[in-house]
Design an enzyme around this catalytic site. Sequence first.
Site, PDB file in Angstrom:
ATOM      1  CD  GLU A   2      -0.839   4.191   4.519  1.00 49.61           C
ATOM      2  OE1 GLU A   2      -1.918   4.653   4.927  1.00 49.61           O
ATOM      3  OE2 GLU A   2      -0.301   4.568   3.477  1.00 49.61           O
ATOM      4  CE  LYS A  16      -3.829   2.328   2.255  1.00 49.96           C
ATOM      5  NZ  LYS A  16      -3.245   3.639   1.890  1.00 49.96           N
ATOM      6  CG  ASP A  46       0.741   7.763   2.767  1.00 53.09           C
ATOM      7  OD1 ASP A  46      -0.412   8.056   2.412  1.00 53.09           O
ATOM      8  OD2 ASP A  46       1.241   8.118   3.843  1.00 53.09           O
TER       9      ASP A  46
END
Length: 318
Positions: free
Chosen positions: A177, A30, A32
Amino acid sequence: MDLPRIAPMLATPGRLPSAAADERWAYEVKYDGQRTVVYLPGDGTVLLRSRSGADITAAYPDLAPLGAALGGTVAVLDGEIVAFDDVGRSDFERLQSRMGLAGAPAKAARMARTVPAHLVVFDALFLGGGPLTSSPYTERRAALASLGLTGTHWSTPAFIAGHGERALEATRGAGLEGLIAKRLDSGYEPGVRSRAWVKIRHLRTADVVVGGWLPGRGRLGDLPGALLLGERQAGRLRHIGNVGTGWSDAERRALAGLLRAAASADCPFTPPVAVPGARWVLPRLVGEVAYATRTRAGLLRHPSWHRLRPDLTPEDLS
């Protein structure tokens, strides 16, 4: 060629799939950053649209060469624009200096030299002469891999099938993350927050709308000491608690200017909340908070301000 306008598919917050279902899921890091759908009509140009559909191409001139890199290939791709920190992790705070510059191309060009953008491409929605949205994830990823998108300003990170626990631990150890889990047989659902995609974060976070603020004490009397937070539910803004930690002095001052510009005489929450000394604002600022848990009434427990989200509007949270 006129390309179809495609809204990005969204992931549902959740947990890792069960061990029994693990092999039916793919896992991606993931990132950001700022979500974007990339339109490549095959004439050497590129068009970038944000999650809301806004044209953000001019804000990222360093991504313009992608059109020439793909030559006559016609494609619509899904990805995330990021700015990396010194150890190669996506850093949203760095990227914020690049966002919102679509109307200031000269400044965007200057910022591109000091904070380079990188496009992480993770899906192919249209390729050649037809759409891929109804094709399963595995086929779309194979089509994406065939483009060979590797360069200084763009890449196609790998995914792994199965081994979700190991992938989650690896991202935790690397200070990332979290993960996005995607069902291998799933199609692409434009504009839908789908359970076929699950985002697993190492911290619980929530996107919130700022509805008001409380002044700080002493020397902070003209600055926010706490923000009053809401979530959109059925077209209304419901109060879910207050946050008073997590920002730097510079962030506090920046928030103060935004709050003053959005000042309102009316409480935006439904039902209204009675907070002595509260100063109300128009509910247009979106932020992200980290929190421990929620109460049964849905209030955030131990929230901490994470960041402002200028890439989102309250309508995006509906």
